[in-house]
Design an enzyme around this catalytic site. Structure first.
Site, PDB file in Angstrom:
ATOM      1  N   ASP A 139      41.686  57.695  43.011  1.00  0.00           N
ATOM      2  CA  ASP A 139      42.082  57.897  44.398  1.00  0.00           C
ATOM      3  C   ASP A 139      41.837  56.567  45.069  1.00  0.00           C
ATOM      4  O   ASP A 139      40.865  55.864  44.761  1.00  0.00           O
ATOM      5  CB  ASP A 139      41.286  59.013  45.070  1.00  0.00           C
ATOM      6  CG  ASP A 139      41.937  59.446  46.394  1.00  0.00           C
ATOM      7  OD1 ASP A 139      43.182  59.358  46.498  1.00  0.00           O
ATOM      8  OD2 ASP A 139      41.218  59.858  47.303  1.00  0.00           O
ATOM      9  N   ASP A 158      51.560  47.675  51.132  1.00  0.00           N
ATOM     10  CA  ASP A 158      51.653  46.318  50.574  1.00  0.00           C
ATOM     11  C   ASP A 158      52.328  45.292  51.492  1.00  0.00           C
ATOM     12  O   ASP A 158      51.891  44.143  51.544  1.00  0.00           O
ATOM     13  CB  ASP A 158      52.363  46.337  49.215  1.00  0.00           C
ATOM     14  CG  ASP A 158      51.508  46.943  48.110  1.00  0.00           C
ATOM     15  OD1 ASP A 158      50.343  47.309  48.371  1.00  0.00           O
ATOM     16  OD2 ASP A 158      52.010  47.057  46.971  1.00  0.00           O
ATOM     17  N   LYS A 213      49.728  40.802  41.701  1.00  0.00           N
ATOM     18  CA  LYS A 213      49.041  41.961  42.274  1.00  0.00           C
ATOM     19  C   LYS A 213      48.263  42.717  41.199  1.00  0.00           C
ATOM     20  O   LYS A 213      47.123  43.124  41.422  1.00  0.00           O
ATOM     21  CB  LYS A 213      50.039  42.897  42.964  1.00  0.00           C
ATOM     22  CG  LYS A 213      49.334  44.060  43.645  1.00  0.00           C
ATOM     23  CD  LYS A 213      50.279  45.096  44.168  1.00  0.00           C
ATOM     24  CE  LYS A 213      49.493  46.334  44.560  1.00  0.00           C
ATOM     25  NZ  LYS A 213      50.308  47.470  44.859  1.00  0.00           N
ATOM     26  N   ARG A 237      43.058  48.377  42.361  1.00  0.00           N
ATOM     27  CA  ARG A 237      43.268  49.200  41.175  1.00  0.00           C
ATOM     28  C   ARG A 237      43.019  48.377  39.911  1.00  0.00           C
ATOM     29  O   ARG A 237      42.410  48.846  38.963  1.00  0.00           O
ATOM     30  CB  ARG A 237      44.673  49.809  41.169  1.00  0.00           C
ATOM     31  CG  ARG A 237      44.857  50.811  40.035  1.00  0.00           C
ATOM     32  CD  ARG A 237      46.139  51.609  40.136  1.00  0.00           C
ATOM     33  NE  ARG A 237      46.131  52.439  41.332  1.00  0.00           N
ATOM     34  CZ  ARG A 237      46.893  52.220  42.414  1.00  0.00           C
ATOM     35  NH1 ARG A 237      47.729  51.214  42.450  1.00  0.00           N
ATOM     36  NH2 ARG A 237      46.810  53.019  43.447  1.00  0.00           N
TER      37      ARG A 237
END
Length: 192
Positions: free
Chosen positions: A70, A151, A171, A177
């Site tokens: 999450d 983003d 990225k 992440r």
């Protein structure tokens, strides 16, 4: 033979990012690939709680070792909002979410923010949590065509470009992440 591990998502962007970072050691399955089309609840007030909820659902109902994440955007001037509500901040999609966030930051000079991801891994009898954070700031006007979510308005520290402008290769290397998945990968590689 590769170990099968379910990533509790059907988000193609996330699956690509994670598979690229984990490499060839594991065969990552999506929810769709195990026949799960349930709308798994995310009712916790924390990223860790939501990630655990999703992973536990898959483990209990399908029996697979599983991980779930999450993540969201936490804006300093908004006391950490939108936080766990990032995906549904406006009740609309990404464009509406960005509109609401930019509106709520109107006139605020403090534009510091961070993306945070928490991954919950259920492997055998073990439960592990991994967290990744990337600091940055919210700009006033969208820039870039790539990426998803927030983003186009998030510039990570040390860069002049938004996540949307940086491209997936950069990225995937520096994102929240990516950092959490890197910790997950290190842990899984130690486990063999």
């Amino acid at each position: 033979m590769k170990h099968k591990l379910v990533f509790a998502t059907n988000n193609a962007h996330k699956l690509e990012e994670v598979a690229a970072i984990l490499g060839d050691s594991y065969h990552i399955l999506s929810l769709h690939e195990i026949g799960c089309d349930a709308d798994i609840p995310e009712t916790s007030g924390t990223f860790a709680g939501n990630a655990l909820q999703k992973a536990q659902y898959v483990k209990q109902h399908y029996g697979y070792d599983c991980f779930a994440d999450d993540s969201g955007l936490e804006v300093d001037a908004l006391d950490g909002a939108p936080g766990v509500y990032s995906a549904r901040y406006s009740g609309g999609g990404s464009e509406a979410n960005m509109d609401k966030l930019l509106h709520n930051l109107t006139g605020k000079s403090q534009r510091g923010a961070q993306f945070r991801t928490v991954i919950a891994l259920l492997l055998g009898e073990e439960t592990q949590l991994f967290e990744g954070i990337v600091r940055g700031s919210i700009i006033e006007v969208r820039r870039g065509e790539g990426g998803f979510g927030y983003d186009p308005i998030f510039v990570p520290e040390g860069y002049d470009l938004t996540f949307a402008e940086l491209g997936s290769e950069v990225k995937n290397r520096i994102s929240h992440r990516a950092k959490a998945v890197e910790l997950l990968a290190q842990y899984l590689n130690k486990k063999g």
